[in-house]
Design a protein around this motif. Structure first.
Motif, PDB file in Angstrom:
ATOM      1  N   VAL A 126       0.842  -1.195   0.000  1.00 18.37           N
ATOM      2  CA  VAL A 126       0.000   0.000   0.000  1.00 18.37           C
ATOM      3  C   VAL A 126       0.880   1.250   0.000  1.00 18.37           C
ATOM      4  O   VAL A 126       1.711   1.433   0.890  1.00 18.37           O
ATOM      5  N   HIS A 127       0.709   2.083  -1.017  1.00 22.37           N
ATOM      6  CA  HIS A 127       1.403   3.377  -1.099  1.00 22.37           C
ATOM      7  C   HIS A 127       2.913   3.236  -0.976  1.00 22.37           C
ATOM      8  O   HIS A 127       3.592   4.086  -0.411  1.00 22.37           O
ATOM      9  N   SER A 128       3.433   2.124  -1.489  1.00 22.08           N
ATOM     10  CA  SER A 128       4.874   1.835  -1.425  1.00 22.08           C
ATOM     11  C   SER A 128       5.422   1.886  -0.002  1.00 22.08           C
ATOM     12  O   SER A 128       6.603   2.154   0.217  1.00 22.08           O
ATOM     13  N   GLY A 129       4.546   1.656   0.965  1.00 26.45           N
ATOM     14  CA  GLY A 129       4.967   1.649   2.361  1.00 26.45           C
ATOM     15  C   GLY A 129       5.065   3.017   3.000  1.00 26.45           C
ATOM     16  O   GLY A 129       5.390   3.127   4.195  1.00 26.45           O
ATOM     17  N   LYS A 130       4.792   4.055   2.245  1.00 26.95           N
ATOM     18  CA  LYS A 130       4.901   5.424   2.782  1.00 26.95           C
ATOM     19  C   LYS A 130       3.610   5.817   3.497  1.00 26.95           C
ATOM     20  O   LYS A 130       2.516   5.380   3.106  1.00 26.95           O
ATOM     21  N   PRO A 131       3.710   6.635   4.551  1.00 24.17           N
ATOM     22  CA  PRO A 131       2.496   7.083   5.237  1.00 24.17           C
ATOM     23  C   PRO A 131       1.505   7.720   4.268  1.00 24.17           C
ATOM     24  O   PRO A 131       1.897   8.394   3.311  1.00 24.17           O
ATOM     25  N   ILE A 132       0.236   7.489   4.527  1.00 25.69           N
ATOM     26  CA  ILE A 132      -0.825   8.065   3.706  1.00 25.69           C
ATOM     27  C   ILE A 132      -1.242   9.379   4.360  1.00 25.69           C
ATOM     28  O   ILE A 132      -1.865   9.387   5.425  1.00 25.69           O
ATOM     29  N   VAL A 133      -0.874  10.476   3.755  1.00 22.47           N
ATOM     30  CA  VAL A 133      -1.120  11.799   4.334  1.00 22.47           C
ATOM     31  C   VAL A 133      -2.391  12.377   3.723  1.00 22.47           C
ATOM     32  O   VAL A 133      -2.493  12.521   2.504  1.00 22.47           O
ATOM     33  N   VAL A 134      -3.337  12.725   4.581  1.00 22.62           N
ATOM     34  CA  VAL A 134      -4.640  13.203   4.111  1.00 22.62           C
ATOM     35  C   VAL A 134      -4.938  14.565   4.709  1.00 22.62           C
ATOM     36  O   VAL A 134      -4.831  14.760   5.925  1.00 22.62           O
ATOM     37  N   GLY A 135      -5.316  15.511   3.852  1.00 19.43           N
ATOM     38  CA  GLY A 135      -5.656  16.848   4.297  1.00 19.43           C
ATOM     39  C   GLY A 135      -7.088  16.932   4.801  1.00 19.43           C
ATOM     40  O   GLY A 135      -7.759  15.919   5.019  1.00 19.43           O
ATOM     41  N   ALA A 136      -7.575  18.157   4.933  1.00 20.99           N
ATOM     42  CA  ALA A 136      -8.893  18.381   5.521  1.00 20.99           C
ATOM     43  C   ALA A 136     -10.033  18.040   4.572  1.00 20.99           C
ATOM     44  O   ALA A 136     -11.118  17.663   5.023  1.00 20.99           O
ATOM     45  N   ALA A 137      -9.817  18.175   3.268  1.00 24.98           N
ATOM     46  CA  ALA A 137     -10.937  17.997   2.344  1.00 24.98           C
ATOM     47  C   ALA A 137     -10.577  17.343   1.015  1.00 24.98           C
ATOM     48  O   ALA A 137     -11.400  16.661   0.423  1.00 24.98           O
ATOM     49  N   ALA A 138      -9.367  17.522   0.526  1.00 27.45           N
ATOM     50  CA  ALA A 138      -9.015  17.083  -0.824  1.00 27.45           C
ATOM     51  C   ALA A 138      -8.961  15.557  -0.957  1.00 27.45           C
ATOM     52  O   ALA A 138      -8.518  14.848  -0.048  1.00 27.45           O
ATOM     53  N   HIS A 139      -9.406  15.076  -2.107  1.00 24.37           N
ATOM     54  CA  HIS A 139      -9.373  13.651  -2.433  1.00 24.37           C
ATOM     55  C   HIS A 139      -7.934  13.149  -2.482  1.00 24.37           C
ATOM     56  O   HIS A 139      -7.050  13.811  -3.031  1.00 24.37           O
ATOM     57  N   VAL A 140      -7.696  11.985  -1.912  1.00 23.09           N
ATOM     58  CA  VAL A 140      -6.381  11.344  -1.944  1.00 23.09           C
ATOM     59  C   VAL A 140      -6.527   9.975  -2.591  1.00 23.09           C
ATOM     60  O   VAL A 140      -7.375   9.177  -2.198  1.00 23.09           O
ATOM     61  N   SER A 141      -5.704   9.698  -3.595  1.00 21.07           N
ATOM     62  CA  SER A 141      -5.712   8.423  -4.286  1.00 21.07           C
ATOM     63  C   SER A 141      -4.470   7.638  -3.878  1.00 21.07           C
ATOM     64  O   SER A 141      -3.342   8.110  -4.061  1.00 21.07           O
TER      65      SER A 141
END
Length: 314
Positions: free
Chosen positions: A79-94
């Motif tokens: 998942v995500h090449s093992g890197k943390p999945i950083v998610v903002g307040a509103a924007a879509h993250v793939s």
């Protein structure tokens, strides 16, 4: 998207329950069809188990119909090449995911109605508190008579309520496969017993973390050598409950300095943010250069460096 998770048993394999499909995302789209199909199969698997939902509701008695256990397993889930999945307040993250699918000779993974995809979940596989899926089914490349290399994305919409602040931190990953075998989940003649389902969890996933922001302002500028420079700033992070950014309190943040024409920063001191995330400290002016604040991050919040603020020392 955020769901109320439940658990079902299908031929001895744990299968996570159905998830909702927002109308805005589902209407007239392949993604909506994929989500809706998967949701119906999971719903049937849950009903067949007679298990209680996490919300406290119960199924009166096990249903007679359920999907059969599909001869598919998963491995090498990344998942995500093992890197943390950083998610903002509103924007879509793939979030990109790759995995290996292994199947029996009786499973046709090239069929047009064979579906597979990954997901991540918060909590345990038996009792997840949140699950996140992709908008579209994954795509697989056949590598042998019984294996395939697959890739997909997990789509996160914090602005639509996919995440709450309590979701920050550790997650796990899973993958699923559904063989519809010509059955149409929207048809009144749909026969769930002719549909195959495989679901496997417990794979590693990087943390899902809240996006952070950090500011800095060094003043006055210009300043005479030996005089006091006041360096202020603020550390904020995504608030998934309110879809905005709020101060991150009592966090250690480094004040760093880089001389003019130098390439690296040196830490001067470490201070903590206030209850509102504010930062303030003082230093003596020595030479021209850039001041910045640097936050190392936590298991729930991404690291961040402020853009350096230049001070001209006279």
């Amino acid at each position: 998207m955020r769901i109320s998770a439940t658990v079902a048993a299908v031929s001895g394999a744990l299968v996570l329950s159905a998830f909702a499909v927002p109308a805005a995302q589902a209407a007239g789209s392949d993604a909506g069809s994929y989500r809706a199909d998967v949701a119906k199969i999971r719903e049937a698997a849950h009903a067949a188990s007679g298990k209680a939902a996490l919300s406290g509701s119960t199924v009166a008695s096990p249903a007679a119909d359920e999907p059969y256990a599909l001869n598919v397993t998963f491995s090498n889930v990344k998942v995500h090449s093992g890197k943390p999945i950083v998610v903002g307040a509103a924007a879509h993250v793939s979030v990109p995911v790759t995995y290996t699918l292994t199947h029996g000779a009786d499973v046709d993974i090239t069929a047009s109605d064979f579906l597979t995809g990954p997901y991540i979940y918060k909590g345990t596989y038996a009792q997840p508190t949140n699950m996140l899926f992709g908008e579209d089914a994954g795509t697989c490349t056949v590598t042998s008579a019984t294996t395939a290399s697959c890739k997909a994305t997990i789509d996160i919409y914090p602005g639509d309520g996919d995440l709450s602040n309590v979701d920050a931190g550790a997650w796990k990953a899973g993958a699923e496969a559904i063989a519809l075998n010509g059955q149409d989940p929207t048809s009144t003649t749909f026969d769930i017993t002719k549909v195959g389902l495989a679901d496997q969890g417990g794979f590693a996933s990087p943390n899902v973390t809240r996006l952070s922001k950090l500011t800095v302002n060094a003043a006055p500028e210009p300043v005479k050598k030996g005089k006091t420079i006041t360096v202020t700033g603020k550390l904020t992070r995504a608030n998934w409950d309110a879809n905005n950014y709020t101060g991150y309190s009592t966090q250690p943040v480094k004040l760093q300095f880089r001389k003019k024409n130098a390439t690296t920063y040196t830490t001067i001191k470490t201070i903590k943010t206030t209850s509102t995330g504010a930062l303030k400290t003082t230093v003596k002016a020595t030479v021209d250069g850039y001041f910045r604040y640097s936050f190392a991050g936590t298991p729930t919040t991404a690291p961040i460096n402020a853009t350096g603020d230049y001070v001209d020392v006279k």
